[in-house]
Design an enzyme around this catalytic site. Structure first.
Site, mmCIF file in Angstrom:
data_model
loop_
_atom_site.group_PDB
_atom_site.id
_atom_site.type_symbol
_atom_site.label_atom_id
_atom_site.label_comp_id
_atom_site.label_asym_id
_atom_site.label_seq_id
_atom_site.Cartn_x
_atom_site.Cartn_y
_atom_site.Cartn_z
ATOM 1 N N SER A 99 -9.557 2.090 2.696
ATOM 2 C CA SER A 99 -8.630 2.810 1.848
ATOM 3 C C SER A 99 -7.628 1.899 1.133
ATOM 4 C CB SER A 99 -7.880 3.849 2.684
ATOM 5 O OG SER A 99 -7.105 3.206 3.688
ATOM 6 N N LYS A 142 0.866 -1.187 0.000
ATOM 7 C CA LYS A 142 0.000 0.000 0.000
ATOM 8 C C LYS A 142 0.895 1.227 0.000
ATOM 9 C CE LYS A 142 -3.811 2.080 2.680
ATOM 10 N NZ LYS A 142 -4.695 1.906 3.853
ATOM 11 N N SER A 193 -9.913 -0.281 6.977
ATOM 12 C CA SER A 193 -9.333 -0.223 5.633
ATOM 13 C C SER A 193 -8.609 -1.471 5.143
ATOM 14 C CB SER A 193 -8.383 0.964 5.522
ATOM 15 O OG SER A 193 -9.122 2.125 5.341
HETATM 16 N N1 GLN Z 1 -13.274 4.493 6.087
HETATM 17 C C1 GLN Z 1 -12.589 4.932 7.268
HETATM 18 C C2 GLN Z 1 -12.139 6.360 7.077
HETATM 19 O O1 GLN Z 1 -12.429 6.899 6.078
HETATM 20 C C3 GLN Z 1 -11.445 4.017 7.598
HETATM 21 C C4 GLN Z 1 -10.201 4.311 6.874
HETATM 22 C C5 GLN Z 1 -9.038 3.473 7.328
HETATM 23 O O2 GLN Z 1 -9.200 2.464 8.012
HETATM 24 N N2 GLN Z 1 -7.841 3.924 6.965
HETATM 25 O O3 GLN Z 1 -11.524 6.930 7.902
#
Ligand code: GLN
Length: 496
Positions: free
Chosen positions: A163, A80, A187
């Site tokens: 993400s 990532k 994410s």
């Molecule tokens: N969807 C969540 C956010 O937008 C989680 C994102 C994540 O786990 N990095 O913050």
């Protein structure tokens, strides 16, 4: 095994054929490089450097030939783009890091490289890991040149989740046998669920955060994404372990070999099913797939107990106060002085900061910086930030109550399958609400995973398993037993 089918092999199988020298690491790397190129339209990757990849593969071949090479020597992985890497650019999906090159590798990246793994490239993600759809990415996809979200290989009109959307898309499309992800509020689990792959977020502190571009430091945690629980166990065993000099929040517990418990009986395992995870917002097809998975567990000897996590709904406001608060502080380091982009037109230092940040950050990041700054400001701190901290503690306590009645918790990862690209338009709250089932474990710092368990229409559904602190081995084994009895994790999207 035919060489044309190398991408159908998982991590464990590839490690086997590489160790037996049935195929070389260079051949494996070339195969995946060609596949990534052929599937560039998916937009899963944001940085590639075949020379770097092939040099690592040659080194793995030398180590294998010399004997005593580490267990994963020559097996490809992709990271990532939130993990810093010395050999490839790091953007965290943001324009503000354009042109940035880290002088060092993140600890997790370094550990996987030391285990002999070969880096295929960097994977698309939402800017600073803020998002649930990969739509907040602001940097061009590799081989395309245009800025576009990664696409879901099961239906390219749909999002891969986020993400870690590029990670999930790449594993699902067999562009890499494994990927790293990070999970702050879901994410790893949510994109794994949307793309039909397996992913685990370990207990907070298991893996070092050193070299992970920080979003919300009290929540951020790295973990692997792969096709099976067995593969995730192999990777997690390498990724975890204390890093006291570089991440003071990393746990002192020694790394474990998570493959050791794989295959243990789950006879009598008590699986807690939180009633709050089956409310009105859950799509009927998702609920049916989860119910069928729970029935499968009963066949395997597990017992189903109904539990309650009464503050599940509160996890959304709590998270969307605390995560932005931490983000507003963490992102203050991007000011045009030390990293990446700097505005070219400014009169003085303050204007340089302002212009750089105005140009460099996308809308969602700006929104969170504003929310975070507001909830931390004098006069609002007690009402929002402190209050959210208190409820966070209660959410963690609720889990401890629940774990008196059960060994693992199971439910859906998300209320629905992957939505269409662009469907939520300018309504960020619609995506925030869909984080409802992943946020509780994040706020409590508990390990959680997503295990493919069926389809709703043609889109994958993920079963979420949550364990108590340090219960990764138990989680991975429960997922492994399920995967021995089912083949959901082996299904591949068309063309992959
Ligand atoms: N969807 C969540 C956010 O937008 C989680 C994102 C994540 O786990 N990095 O913050």
């Amino acid at each position: 095994m035919s060489r044309a089918d190398l991408h159908t092999l998982g991590v464990a199988e590839l490690a086997g054929v590489l160790a037996a020298r049935e195929v070389s690491a260079v051949e494996v790397a070339q195969h995946f490089i060609a596949r990534i190129d052929a599937h560039a339209a998916l937009g899963a990757f944001v940085a590639l450097d075949p020379e770097v990849t092939l040099a690592q593969a040659r080194a793995a071949d030398t180590a294998i030939a010399a004997g005593g090479a580490p267990r994963l020597a020559g097996v490809p992985i992709a990271h990532k783009d939130i993990f810093v890497t010395a050999d490839l650019p790091t953007t965290a999906g943001s324009r503000i890091l354009a042109g940035y090159r880290s002088p060092f590798d993140a600890t997790v990246v370094r550990k996987l490289a030391q285990a002999g793994m070969v880096t295929l490239g960097k994977l698309s993600c939402d800017e600073f890991a803020m998002g649930s759809a990969n739509e907040n990415v602001a940097v061009p996809a590799a081989g395309i040149g245009a800025v576009q979200p990664a696409r879901n290989p099961w239906d390219t009109a749909r999002v891969p989740g986020g993400s870690s959307g590029g990670s999930a898309a790449a594993v699902a499309a067999r562009l890499t046998p494994a990927a790293t992800g990070t999970d702050t509020g879901g994410s790893i689990r949510q994109p794994a669920s949307f793309c039909g792959v397996t992913g685990i977020k370990p207990t907070y502190g298991r893996a070092s955060r050193y070299g992970m571009v920080a979003f919300a430091s009290s929540l951020d945690q790295a973990g692997p994404m792969a096709r099976s629980a067995r593969d995730c166990a192999l990777l997690l065993s390498v990724m975890c372990g204390p890093d006291p000099e570089r991440d003071s929040t990393s746990l002192e517990r020694a790394a474990e070999d998570y493959t050791r418990a794989l295959g243990d009986s789950i006879e009598g395992l008590r699986i807690g099913v939180p009633q709050e995870f089956f409310g009105a917002g859950v799509a009927p097809g998702v609920r049916a797939a989860i119910d069928a998975a729970l029935a499968e567990y009963e066949k395997l000897g597990a017992r189903r107990v109904t539990i309650s996590l009464p503050r599940t709904e509160l996890s959304i406001p709590v998270y969307y106060v605390l995560a932005p608060a931490e983000a507003s502080s963490n992102l203050s380091r991007f000011d045009g002085v030390k990293f990446g982009h700097r505005a070219s037109n400014y009169r003085d230092l303050s204007e340089m900061y302002e212009q750089t940040r105005a140009e460099g950050f996308g809308d969602e990041v700006k929104r969170r910086i504003m929310i975070g700054t507001y909830v931390l400001s004098h006069g609002y701190y007690d009402a929002y930030y402190l209050q959210a901290q208190k409820v966070r503690r209660m959410i963690a306590d609720d889990f401890q109550q629940a774990f008196k009645q059960c060994d693992l918790i199971a439910g859906p990862v998300a209320p629905t399958t992957a939505r269409k690209i662009g469907e939520h338009g300018n309504d960020p709250v619609a995506d925030y609400l869909a984080d409802i089932f992943t946020l509780p474990a994040s706020l409590a710092g508990l390990p959680g995973m997503s295990v493919p368990c069926g389809f709703d229409q043609h889109m994958p559904v993920g079963l979420q398993l949550i364990g108590n602190y340090y219960a990764e081995a138990r989680l991975l084994n429960a997922a492994h037993r399920f995967q021995q009895a089912t083949d959901w994790h082996l299904r591949a999207p068309q063309g992959a």
